[in-house]
Design a protein around this motif. Structure first.
Motif, PDB file in Angstrom:
ATOM      1  N   PHE A 184      -3.196   6.158   7.076  1.00  0.00           N
ATOM      2  CA  PHE A 184      -2.226   7.151   7.542  1.00  0.00           C
ATOM      3  C   PHE A 184      -0.852   6.552   7.849  1.00  0.00           C
ATOM      4  O   PHE A 184       0.186   7.086   7.447  1.00  0.00           O
ATOM      5  CB  PHE A 184      -2.783   7.850   8.786  1.00  0.00           C
ATOM      6  CG  PHE A 184      -1.802   8.734   9.499  1.00  0.00           C
ATOM      7  CD1 PHE A 184      -1.444   9.966   8.984  1.00  0.00           C
ATOM      8  CD2 PHE A 184      -1.202   8.323  10.697  1.00  0.00           C
ATOM      9  CE1 PHE A 184      -0.538  10.780   9.643  1.00  0.00           C
ATOM     10  CE2 PHE A 184      -0.297   9.124  11.355  1.00  0.00           C
ATOM     11  CZ  PHE A 184       0.034  10.355  10.831  1.00  0.00           C
ATOM     12  N   LYS A 185      -0.830   5.439   8.562  1.00  0.00           N
ATOM     13  CA  LYS A 185       0.445   4.872   9.031  1.00  0.00           C
ATOM     14  C   LYS A 185       1.352   4.405   7.885  1.00  0.00           C
ATOM     15  O   LYS A 185       2.564   4.238   8.075  1.00  0.00           O
ATOM     16  CB  LYS A 185       0.177   3.719   9.981  1.00  0.00           C
ATOM     17  CG  LYS A 185      -0.535   2.543   9.343  1.00  0.00           C
ATOM     18  CD  LYS A 185      -0.804   1.451  10.375  1.00  0.00           C
ATOM     19  CE  LYS A 185      -1.548   0.263   9.735  1.00  0.00           C
ATOM     20  NZ  LYS A 185      -1.824  -0.776  10.740  1.00  0.00           N
ATOM     21  N   HIS A 186       0.792   4.208   6.680  1.00  0.00           N
ATOM     22  CA  HIS A 186       1.581   3.711   5.553  1.00  0.00           C
ATOM     23  C   HIS A 186       2.325   4.818   4.809  1.00  0.00           C
ATOM     24  O   HIS A 186       3.153   4.527   3.938  1.00  0.00           O
ATOM     25  CB  HIS A 186       0.685   2.967   4.563  1.00  0.00           C
ATOM     26  CG  HIS A 186      -0.001   1.770   5.155  1.00  0.00           C
ATOM     27  ND1 HIS A 186       0.673   0.626   5.510  1.00  0.00           N
ATOM     28  CD2 HIS A 186      -1.314   1.563   5.483  1.00  0.00           C
ATOM     29  CE1 HIS A 186      -0.188  -0.252   6.023  1.00  0.00           C
ATOM     30  NE2 HIS A 186      -1.394   0.290   6.009  1.00  0.00           N
ATOM     31  N   PHE A 187       2.034   6.085   5.153  1.00  0.00           N
ATOM     32  CA  PHE A 187       2.635   7.201   4.418  1.00  0.00           C
ATOM     33  C   PHE A 187       3.253   8.226   5.377  1.00  0.00           C
ATOM     34  O   PHE A 187       2.767   9.354   5.513  1.00  0.00           O
ATOM     35  CB  PHE A 187       1.578   7.875   3.520  1.00  0.00           C
ATOM     36  CG  PHE A 187       0.969   6.949   2.513  1.00  0.00           C
ATOM     37  CD1 PHE A 187       1.626   6.669   1.319  1.00  0.00           C
ATOM     38  CD2 PHE A 187      -0.247   6.332   2.769  1.00  0.00           C
ATOM     39  CE1 PHE A 187       1.075   5.798   0.395  1.00  0.00           C
ATOM     40  CE2 PHE A 187      -0.808   5.457   1.848  1.00  0.00           C
ATOM     41  CZ  PHE A 187      -0.151   5.184   0.659  1.00  0.00           C
ATOM     42  N   PRO A 188       4.342   7.843   6.055  1.00  0.00           N
ATOM     43  CA  PRO A 188       4.961   8.754   7.030  1.00  0.00           C
ATOM     44  C   PRO A 188       5.419  10.073   6.405  1.00  0.00           C
ATOM     45  O   PRO A 188       5.421  11.112   7.076  1.00  0.00           O
ATOM     46  CB  PRO A 188       6.152   7.956   7.571  1.00  0.00           C
ATOM     47  CG  PRO A 188       6.390   6.874   6.561  1.00  0.00           C
ATOM     48  CD  PRO A 188       5.063   6.565   5.972  1.00  0.00           C
ATOM     49  N   GLU A 189       5.795  10.032   5.107  1.00  0.00           N
ATOM     50  CA  GLU A 189       6.251  11.272   4.464  1.00  0.00           C
ATOM     51  C   GLU A 189       5.094  12.253   4.243  1.00  0.00           C
ATOM     52  O   GLU A 189       5.330  13.446   4.005  1.00  0.00           O
ATOM     53  CB  GLU A 189       6.941  10.957   3.127  1.00  0.00           C
ATOM     54  CG  GLU A 189       6.026  10.451   2.016  1.00  0.00           C
ATOM     55  CD  GLU A 189       5.744   8.949   2.083  1.00  0.00           C
ATOM     56  OE1 GLU A 189       5.345   8.389   1.046  1.00  0.00           O
ATOM     57  OE2 GLU A 189       5.936   8.344   3.166  1.00  0.00           O
ATOM     58  N   LEU A 190       3.852  11.765   4.331  1.00  0.00           N
ATOM     59  CA  LEU A 190       2.680  12.644   4.173  1.00  0.00           C
ATOM     60  C   LEU A 190       1.972  12.884   5.509  1.00  0.00           C
ATOM     61  O   LEU A 190       0.839  13.350   5.544  1.00  0.00           O
ATOM     62  CB  LEU A 190       1.690  12.026   3.171  1.00  0.00           C
ATOM     63  CG  LEU A 190       2.154  11.943   1.714  1.00  0.00           C
ATOM     64  CD1 LEU A 190       1.119  11.206   0.863  1.00  0.00           C
ATOM     65  CD2 LEU A 190       2.397  13.347   1.155  1.00  0.00           C
TER      66      LEU A 190
ATOM     67  N   VAL B 271       0.821  -1.212   0.000  1.00  0.00           N
ATOM     68  CA  VAL B 271       0.000   0.000   0.000  1.00  0.00           C
ATOM     69  C   VAL B 271       0.854   1.262   0.000  1.00  0.00           C
ATOM     70  O   VAL B 271       0.505   2.268  -0.620  1.00  0.00           O
ATOM     71  CB  VAL B 271      -0.973  -0.004   1.208  1.00  0.00           C
ATOM     72  CG1 VAL B 271      -0.216   0.014   2.530  1.00  0.00           C
ATOM     73  CG2 VAL B 271      -1.928   1.171   1.137  1.00  0.00           C
ATOM     74  N   GLY B 272       2.002   1.239   0.610  1.00  0.00           N
ATOM     75  CA  GLY B 272       2.859   2.410   0.693  1.00  0.00           C
ATOM     76  C   GLY B 272       3.406   2.860  -0.654  1.00  0.00           C
ATOM     77  O   GLY B 272       3.930   3.970  -0.783  1.00  0.00           O
ATOM     78  N   GLN B 273       3.262   2.013  -1.659  1.00  0.00           N
ATOM     79  CA  GLN B 273       3.769   2.371  -2.983  1.00  0.00           C
ATOM     80  C   GLN B 273       2.768   3.215  -3.785  1.00  0.00           C
ATOM     81  O   GLN B 273       3.093   3.684  -4.872  1.00  0.00           O
ATOM     82  CB  GLN B 273       4.078   1.081  -3.768  1.00  0.00           C
ATOM     83  CG  GLN B 273       5.174   0.235  -3.128  1.00  0.00           C
ATOM     84  CD  GLN B 273       5.376  -1.080  -3.845  1.00  0.00           C
ATOM     85  OE1 GLN B 273       4.874  -1.274  -4.966  1.00  0.00           O
ATOM     86  NE2 GLN B 273       6.130  -1.988  -3.225  1.00  0.00           N
ATOM     87  N   HIS B 274       1.583   3.401  -3.240  1.00  0.00           N
ATOM     88  CA  HIS B 274       0.531   4.123  -3.957  1.00  0.00           C
ATOM     89  C   HIS B 274       0.288   5.509  -3.321  1.00  0.00           C
ATOM     90  O   HIS B 274      -0.812   5.847  -2.900  1.00  0.00           O
ATOM     91  CB  HIS B 274      -0.766   3.309  -3.964  1.00  0.00           C
ATOM     92  CG  HIS B 274      -0.629   1.985  -4.646  1.00  0.00           C
ATOM     93  ND1 HIS B 274      -0.718   1.844  -6.018  1.00  0.00           N
ATOM     94  CD2 HIS B 274      -0.363   0.744  -4.143  1.00  0.00           C
ATOM     95  CE1 HIS B 274      -0.543   0.560  -6.329  1.00  0.00           C
ATOM     96  NE2 HIS B 274      -0.326  -0.123  -5.215  1.00  0.00           N
TER      97      HIS B 274
END
Length: 510
Positions: A53-59, A21-24
């Motif tokens: 939320f937890k899959h996209f720390p950069e956002l 999921v983090g790749q999207h």
């Protein structure tokens, strides 16, 4: 701005991606942009943003800001949904920020929203108590007044509901440390709430913990400064602080510093005190606090000085008998008015401190002064006996509802006061004066005693005429009525004994 269909499509992409999921990132960005859409889009965004939320720390910052926008939306249903999901953002270094946001949201006037904020705060408290406290205290110290007020109330009401595994020793130490910072500048109401918070902490239930709290209160009371009786703020601060200190005192946590301050600074100015609250008998309030504290004094450097100040103040309320004219009548127009409530407090305080210096009356006073004191005691005791008989007669046979009328409540309290004074005066009439008797102050709950002790204390605790029934459980019926602590003390202080019960002439109405 994405449509509802686009939001669902991108949600599906993320949901189907499972571990990848983090790749999207682009799909998640579309969901973030949903906060700029209409009502339907915002509602979906409020649910979808926290889910991934937890899959996209950069956002993380963008996602939290987007959710915060939804928490401030005009539509109450969107706000509620967004607030409900906020704990999902409370991960790692984001938690203090989420706690800070939730604390600010306590200012809402919507009750359902307010409850959601409370529940969300409790939820993240259980995840990371220290991080949550960081957000709460940040707003208490720097936030708007309404936020500060509600954050303090949150702590005072919710901390006690948390389990021990959340409120660890380290967490309680943090609460104490942060509270000390806040206590440097608080209102009277805030101070009371913080004392409630701190006195409820498990780590402060010990003797050393209680002593710490007493020192905090003493610092707040400013006992190093000269007391200003004409400044209502100064008077109010001392009263508020002392009220908080009294429950902390015990045989191991002493009240010495407070009692000394009251004797040195307050008693000499008793008659000139400015009341901070309209209708409050400020003199009686001070004397009651002094009486309660006097039981817990430790070693006192200025014991004799304090006893002398108490003694001098007591004399003011224990008049000499009026002079008799040649025909045996009183030379004056009126007999002295007796302030029983004041005398109970002063006599009790004197009796408690006198135990520490039992030869005060015989060795520290000159013979003339002791003789004068005994004349006053005798005169007061004589009038007291008349009054006690009148009160017992007025209350005789009254039970249940009859004792709950306002007038009878006052009489019951008056009987407690006069019985207490009577017991203490009897002690002082011993040769040498004795300080062995114990009484329960009239505004305090009556402490139950064991059956074996009842006979010994019968004369000192009974509140109504003696009965012939044997000692045993039935004796409890003799304690006619136990009014709530303090509730009727103000009524009693305004009860003009001098006018209604002049010695030898007055009577008690049935």
């Amino acid at each position: 701005m994405p449509t509802v269909e686009e939001l669902y499509r991108n949600y599906g992409i993320l949901a189907d991606a499972t571990e990848q999921v983090g790749q999207h990132k682009d799909a998640y960005q579309v969901i973030l942009d949903g906060v700029k859409g209409g009502t339907k889009e915002k509602r979906l965004a409020a649910q979808f943003i926290p889910k991934f939320f937890k899959h996209f720390p950069e956002l993380a910052d963008s996602a939290i800001n987007a959710q915060l926008d939804l928490c401030e939306d005009e539509d109450v249903s969107i706000r509620r949904q967004a607030i409900k999901e906020l704990p999902q953002f409370a991960t790692g270094e984001n938690l203090p920020r989420v706690a800070d946001i939730l604390t600010q949201l306590l200012q809402t006037d919507d009750s359902a929203e307010f409850n959601l904020v409370n529940n969300a705060l409790l939820s993240i408290f259980k995840m990371d108590a220290k991080g949550t406290l960081g957000g709460l205290f940040s707003q208490i110290l720097q936030g708007e007044d309404i936020v500060r007020e509600r954050a303090i109330k949150f702590l005072s009401t919710k901390l006690k509901t948390l389990p021990d595994e959340v409120l660890t020793k380290e967490v309680e130490e943090l609460i104490l440390t942060e509270s000390k910072k806040v206590l440097e500048d608080v209102t009277g109401e805030e101070f009371v709430l913080f004392m409630k918070i701190l006195s409820g902490l498990k780590s402060l239930q010990t003797v050393s913990g209680r002593q710490q709290l007493v020192e905090l209160v003493a610092e707040q009371a400013d006992l190093e400064q000269t007391f200003n009786p004409s400044d209502p703020d100064c008077v109010d601060r001392l009263l508020q602080c002392t009220r908080q200190a009294v429950p902390l005192f015990s045989k191991n946590v002493h009240s010495t510093r407070f009692v000394t301050y009251f004797c040195e600074q307050v008693l000499p100015n008793l008659s000139s005190l400015t009341t901070p609250v309209e209708g409050l008998d400020i003199q009686l309030e001070v004397l009651k606090l002094l009486a309660e504290m006097s039981s817990f004094c430790g070693d006192m450097e200025k014991l004799e000085t304090n006893l002398r100040k108490l003694f001098d103040k007591l004399l003011e309320y224990m008049p000499l008998p009026p002079e008799e004219a040649e025909n045996g009548e009183n030379a004056g127009n009126e007999e002295p008015k007796l302030q029983f409530s004041y005398v109970e407090c002063l006599l009790y305080s004197f009796h408690q401190l006198g135990r520490k210096l039992p030869d005060f009356l015989t060795a520290k006073l000159n013979a003339e002064k002791l003789k004068d004191f005994k004349i006053r005691l005798q005169y007061f005791a004589r009038g007291l006996q008349v009054y006690i008989r009148q009160l017992r007669l007025a209350l005789q046979g009254k039970t249940g509802e009859a004792l709950k009328t306002e007038e009878n409540k006052i009489k019951v309290v008056a009987l407690k006061i006069t019985n207490n004074i009577n017991v203490l005066i009897k002690d002082l009439f011993h040769i040498p004066p004795s300080y062995k008797s114990t009484v329960t102050l009239s505004w305090k709950p009556v402490q139950k005693v064991e059956i074996g002790q009842r006979r010994a204390s019968e004369d000192t605790t009974s509140g109504s005429p003696p009965k012939k029934s044997p000692a045993g459980p039935k004796r409890d019926a003799r304690q006619i009525y136990n009014p709530p602590s303090g509730k009727y003390s103000s009524n009693l202080s305004n009860f003009n004994y001098g006018e209604r019960f002049r010695l030898g002439t007055g009577g008690v109405r049935d």
